[in-house]
Design a protein around this motif. Structure first.
Motif, PDB file in Angstrom:
ATOM      1  N   GLN A  39     -12.939  25.022  40.932  1.00  0.00           N
ATOM      2  CA  GLN A  39     -13.351  24.820  42.161  1.00  0.00           C
ATOM      3  C   GLN A  39     -14.173  23.510  41.851  1.00  0.00           C
ATOM      4  OE1 GLN A  39     -15.531  28.428  43.130  1.00  0.00           O
ATOM      5  NE2 GLN A  39     -13.862  29.417  44.128  1.00  0.00           N
ATOM      6  N   ILE A  40     -15.090  23.490  41.005  1.00  0.00           N
ATOM      7  CA  ILE A  40     -16.141  22.226  40.630  1.00  0.00           C
ATOM      8  C   ILE A  40     -15.029  21.107  40.188  1.00  0.00           C
ATOM      9  CG2 ILE A  40     -17.527  21.508  38.845  1.00  0.00           C
ATOM     10  CD1 ILE A  40     -18.413  24.370  38.384  1.00  0.00           C
ATOM     11  N   LEU A  41     -13.784  21.344  39.690  1.00  0.00           N
ATOM     12  CA  LEU A  41     -12.992  20.147  39.534  1.00  0.00           C
ATOM     13  C   LEU A  41     -12.331  19.543  40.804  1.00  0.00           C
ATOM     14  CD1 LEU A  41     -10.997  21.165  36.368  1.00  0.00           C
ATOM     15  CD2 LEU A  41     -12.757  19.429  36.587  1.00  0.00           C
ATOM     16  N   SER A  42     -12.256  20.647  41.656  1.00  0.00           N
ATOM     17  CA  SER A  42     -11.534  20.016  43.172  1.00  0.00           C
ATOM     18  C   SER A  42     -12.819  19.255  43.874  1.00  0.00           C
ATOM     19  CB  SER A  42     -11.504  21.361  43.740  1.00  0.00           C
ATOM     20  OG  SER A  42     -10.933  20.934  45.192  1.00  0.00           O
ATOM     21  N   ARG A  43     -14.046  19.601  43.732  1.00  0.00           N
ATOM     22  CA  ARG A  43     -15.030  18.905  44.303  1.00  0.00           C
ATOM     23  C   ARG A  43     -15.218  17.585  43.594  1.00  0.00           C
ATOM     24  NH1 ARG A  43     -17.895  23.885  44.263  1.00  0.00           N
ATOM     25  NH2 ARG A  43     -19.044  23.067  42.527  1.00  0.00           N
ATOM     26  N   ILE A  44     -15.405  17.538  42.108  1.00  0.00           N
ATOM     27  CA  ILE A  44     -15.336  16.219  41.680  1.00  0.00           C
ATOM     28  C   ILE A  44     -14.371  15.251  42.022  1.00  0.00           C
ATOM     29  CG2 ILE A  44     -15.200  15.127  39.079  1.00  0.00           C
ATOM     30  CD1 ILE A  44     -16.826  17.558  38.251  1.00  0.00           C
ATOM     31  N   THR A  45     -13.147  15.748  42.174  1.00  0.00           N
ATOM     32  CA  THR A  45     -11.932  14.736  42.415  1.00  0.00           C
ATOM     33  C   THR A  45     -12.327  13.699  43.655  1.00  0.00           C
ATOM     34  OG1 THR A  45     -10.763  16.154  43.634  1.00  0.00           O
ATOM     35  CG2 THR A  45     -10.257  15.996  41.204  1.00  0.00           C
ATOM     36  N   SER A  46     -13.118  14.768  44.624  1.00  0.00           N
ATOM     37  CA  SER A  46     -13.543  13.796  45.798  1.00  0.00           C
ATOM     38  C   SER A  46     -14.888  13.286  45.845  1.00  0.00           C
ATOM     39  CB  SER A  46     -13.370  14.775  47.114  1.00  0.00           C
ATOM     40  OG  SER A  46     -14.470  15.813  46.705  1.00  0.00           O
TER      41      SER A  46
END
Length: 992
Positions: A39-46
């Motif tokens: 979930q954190i990686l998903s936020r970081i990509t944006s």
């Protein structure tokens, strides 16, 4: 093997979550609160590596469509179009003709170097995170902070608006002078420029309202015409020859207009008395012009205007030919348009031409200004900007040599082409026809004006959205199509003001200052981030170095003052005013800018310098540590202590406002943060430049001791402590009511610091109140430990008395105490010579350069009065009584751990020497069951046969006598300052 076997026997997870929990049980608390790594990686990509500009909720709901322009359409074409603007076609040959080849090359090279270095810095900053709408403003503000960003951004916006007026005036000049001369409806051509410039501005504004996509399509069309025009110029340079060239007429060394040598439709360049030249020069046979005409050395000759590269004209154009206003071009002779001579309309020099030429290379920000419409700003801005600067620099530098090699010098100095019939000299040079250049120049100017009118409103809207200038927030609104209509209308109004100037050569220097300042700050931002090694400074663009940015900054500053020092000072003053306004209004944006990093580096350097040794006496100033007491609501109990500290700030010293909360850190940390915010608000309310902090300690005295030892940093530490006077201690059985105060005094003394104790602080005058009267200083002892301020009383350890004298001096620097006079009182004992003491004190004040009235109070021997004896006895009885109360309380069992009130009334013995009944009530809050002492119970706790201690009687006698003198002498004073004795060294004397 055992672990593997045990793992095999574990039950399989029923679902993915339980399996995940079994695998990550060690971190299950973190995962529950923070979420999974996926979930954190998903936020970081944006994540956008930068601070996006403020976007209103309405605009978010509308979902403003993004144009998604590429490198060519979004950056390269706007930059090319702005750089290849009006000056290439209208002023390039004129500059070369006046400055000559070497100096023209220097002008072009310097300007192109400044823009190239700036483009490298711009590329580095643009690739250091996402660049949303705002372009150059966004880059500067996020690198140098809101104050610098707002100041330079507004200047750059004004420069872009004025640049739009320059391009529009250039287009109208081409229209009126070369395309349709019949449109000159007024005697003064500048009035025609103003009229048609206003009409063209309205048309361009309507086009911009249609949308940026339409502007980009029109830009591509106009740029195609510009590129075709440049190709035609290069072809014309190589095919130019005397056979294809126009002819111009010279009379001696004076170039004449074509109109003045036309006779019956034919070109009559001769000295015939029936010819047009004779009629203009010799209408009056006695004139000096007629003598010049009749001089046998004055020949009328026909010269090829564009002889071509093979003619060898290049060597004649090497030397500069600057001309003063009113002189014939290329000469030092006064000219007259009535004689058909071409007269200079301004005084030219290297610096003037540099200021006029620089706007021709100022289009490098055109692409970054539209960063919000780019598909990938980090990729498009570096590639498009550097490619545009490289292309235009190559064209400009080559034009210097090619134009000088094929055009006659005086013809190039003919700004408006009057010697060739009012035609454009570059158009006559081009192949196959001059109209290719005229149309290309017109479209280039119109296109550049469109680009400016497109980029400037978006830049201004970005500034308005950040709300760093509050009254501009109204311009942050966009239309339903995402167009900044309000900002566009304001831009059109500012551009109209520039159009009213009318003269292209007067507009160009103004643009030069604005753009140079913006470019300079872009370079400074890049160099600053690199030198400070900011952790967030990781640009993808690697082809840069901080030295290039530093050279670019230096070059921009030098160019500003070389071009026009008064315009440079005016631009800097305007930027300073905007900076101070934003700072005054309190820009609350925090963008992690480089200025903050620079301030931290400078602070670290200064602290290390201060730590080198103690300050010299001449540099001593009160560095204040204000120990603020908080009430039950965590609000400052005596806020005027901060006001008092601010009035001592004439010494420009440090102010620390600290407090201590009793309890455990883990439990009271939120209270500490709330208290700190209260202190910060108090500091801000009184305008004190200082710092605040709140500590938590299990014991208040110990916490204050730690503050006295450790507050401050390095060499920037306090040397003076401001401590409030304790109130209510007489009626409190808890020894902490005074013990904290006495412990703090001892700790300050041990640290060899000054101590100020304001008493009656609530009566201190409010800010802005102007007092009249006196400030009385009582210098009682040389080594007094505390300086006490009474009514508004102050306490301080003066050592040699200097600090005692310094306090009223510092206070009188504030307007509250400015009108108060200073009086110094000192105490003489019986064996002292009071007259000599007064003289010595006056000499001492003279050496301190302090004006004050001096008085010596004599303390004569006097018997101890009954009042003094009784006061001492009451003091000791109260001390014994409170001690016994505390002993009884310590022996009582705790009941329900509740708070209870203890009330005690005491009266002196009936046999007391004073028949007046004296009653004191002592109340305390302790963790006991409630009980009450009656006066009869209190009497049993008092030793009736006890006599007061002789030492205490002597001290009380001194206190009573001093109090009488102070009341007598200073009852009308606005402020009394005196130094108190040191506290008792033994714990037994603390209660006394």
């Amino acid at each position: 093997e055992n672990a593997a076997q045990n793992r095999d026997h574990l039950p399989l997870a029923d679902n993915e979550e339980s399996l995940y929990a079994n695998h990550m049980a060690l971190y299950e608390d973190d995962l529950t609160h923070q979420g999974k790594i996926s979930q954190i990686l998903s936020r970081i990509t944006s994540y956008q590596a930068g601070i996006a500009p403020n976007v209103s909720d309405v605009e978010k709901a509308k979902g403003k469509p993004k144009t998604n322009l590429g490198t060519v359409l979004g950056v390269y074409l706007p930059c090319i179009q702005n750089i290849f603007g009006v000056l290439l076609f209208l002023r390039m040959t004129w500059i070369i003709g006046l400055a000559g080849v070497p100096e023209s090359f220097c002008i072009v090279f310097i300007c192109c170097s400044a823009t190239m270095l700036t483009s490298f810095s711009l590329s580095a900053i643009a690739t250091n995170g996402v660049v949303p709408a705002g372009g150059s403003y966004f880059l500067i503000s996020r690198s140098l902070g809101p104050e610098f960003g707002g100041a330079v951004g507004l200047l750059f916006y004004f420069g872009t608006c004025v640049a739009a007026s320059m391009y529009i005036i250039g287009a109208v000049e081409i229209l009126v002078n070369y395309m349709a001369p019949q449109l000159n409806l007024f005697g003064d051509v500048f009035n025609s420029y103003r009229l048609f410039g206003t009409v063209l501005l309205i048309l361009l504004t309507i086009i911009v309202i249609i949308g940026v996509a339409f502007v980009s399509k029109f830009a591509a069309l106009s740029l195609a015409c510009v590129l075709i025009s440049i190709v035609c110029i290069y072809i014309g340079i190589f095919v130019a020859s005397p056979d294809r060239s126009m002819e111009v007429c010279f009379l001696g060394d004076r170039l004449l207009t074509q109109e003045s040598v036309m006779f019956n439709g034919s070109f009559a360049c001769n000295k015939d008395e029936s010819g047009p030249i004779f009629q203009r020069y010799c209408s009056d046979n006695t004139s000096s012009s007629c003598d010049y005409f009749k001089n046998p050395n004055t020949k009328a000759r026909i010269v090829k205007a564009i002889p071509g590269l093979a003619s060898g004209i290049f060597t004649e154009n090497v030397k500069s030919r600057y001309t003063e206003q009113g002189k014939v071009i290329g000469t030092d002779t006064d000219g007259s348009k009535d004689r058909g001579e071409i007269v200079a309309d301004l005084t030219s020099s290297f610096m003037v031409l540099l200021a006029i030429y620089f706007p021709s290379v100022t289009g490098i920000m055109a692409g970054s200004n539209r960063s919000g419409d780019l598909a990938d700003a980090q990729k498009s801005i570096p590639v498009g900007t550097i490619a545009a600067v490289a292309t235009t620099s190559a064209v400009y530098i080559s034009c210097v040599f090619f134009f000088a090699g094929c055009i006659q010098g005086d013809v190039m100095r003919d700004k408006y082409g009057e010697s060739i019939g009012g035609m454009l000299i570059v158009g006559k040079l081009a192949w196959p026809h001059e109209w290719v250049i005229i149309i290309g120049a017109f479209l280039a100017s119109v296109g550049a004006g469109l680009q400016s009118l497109t980029g400037a409103p978006r830049l201004f809207q970005a500034i308005a959205k950040d709300n760093i200038v509050p009254f501009l927030h109204v311009f942050s609104v966009s239309t339903k199509h995402g167009e900044p209509l309000r900002a566009l209308l304001l831009t059109a109004c500012i551009t109209l003001i520039g159009i009213m100037i009318g003269n292209l050569d007067n507009i160009a220097p103004i643009i030069t200052m604005f753009f140079l300042m913006c470019y300079g700050f872009v370079n400074m931002a890049c160099a600053l981030q690199t030198l400070l090694q900011t952790p967030n400074w990781r640009p993808r663009f690697k082809y840069y170095h901080w030295t290039l940015s530093l050279i670019g900054l230096t070059l921009c500053i030098v160019l500003m003052f070389i071009s026009s020092w008064y315009f440079a000072l005016a631009a800097i003053a305007l930027a300073f005013c905007i900076y101070k306004y934003i700072e005054y209004k309190g820009a609350e944006q925090e963008w992690g800018d480089g200025i903050r990093g620079l301030a931290m580096s400078a602070a670290r350097y200064s602290l290390l310098r201060l730590q080198a040794g103690p300050p010299h006496t001449k540099n001593w100033r009160p560095q204040l540590l204000v120990l603020m007491k908080l009430d039950e609501n965590l609000q400052p109990k005596y806020p005027k202590m901060v006001l008092f500290a601010s009035q001592l700030k004439a010494g420009k010293g440090l102010v620390l406002v600290n407090s201590v909360l009793e309890g455990q850190f883990t439990e009271r940390y939120p209270d500490a943060q709330a208290s700190k915010q209260s202190l910060m608000n108090l500091i801000k309310a009184y305008g004190v430049k200082g710092f605040s902090d709140v500590s938590i300690a299990s014991d208040v005295s110990e916490g204050l001791c730690q503050l006295i030892q450790n507050a401050g940093l390095g060499g920037l530490k306090h040397n003076t402590v401001v401590l409030g006077w304790p109130y209510g201690w007489r009626h409190d059985a808890d020894e902490r009511s005074y013990k904290v105060f006495l412990d703090t005094i001892k700790n300050v003394g041990a640290a060899q610091m000054a101590l100020l104790v304001p008493k009656g602080i609530n009566q201190f005058p409010d800010a802005g109140v102007k007092l009249k009267g006196t400030i009385d200083v009582w210098w009682i002892s040389v080594l007094g430990h505390v300086i006490y301020i009474w009514l508004n009383i102050l306490d301080l350890p003066p050592h040699d008395g200097g600090l005692l004298m310094l306090l009223p001096f510092l206070l009188r620097q504030d307007r509250t105490w400015k009108n108060c006079k200073l009086r110094i009182f000192t105490v003489a004992q019986t064996e002292d010579n009071s007259i000599q003491m007064k003289k010595d004190l006056q000499t001492y004040l003279y050496q301190l350069r302090i004006e004050a009235d001096v008085d010596v109070v004599e303390m004569s021997n006097q018997d101890i009065s009954a009042y003094t004896y009784e006061r001492t006895l009451m003091m000791e009885q109260r001390t014994d009584m409170l001690s016994k109360i505390r002993n009884q309380q310590s022996q009582q069992p705790r009941v329900n751990n509740r708070s209870a009130k203890i009330t005690l009334s005491t009266v002196p013995e009936e046999s007391s020497t004073d028949n007046n009944d004296v009653t004191e009530r002592v109340t305390a809050t302790v963790d006991k069951s409630q009980f009450t002492f009656t006066p009869q119970d209190a009497k049993t706790m008092i030793d009736k046969n006890k006599k007061p201690d002789k030492e205490n009687v002597r001290r009380m006698h001194t206190a009573v006598r001093l109090n009488e003198h102070i009341v007598e002498k200073s009852h009308g004073a606005q402020l009394v300052i005196l130094n108190l004795p040191a506290p008792p060294r033994s714990a037994a004397g603390a209660e006394n």
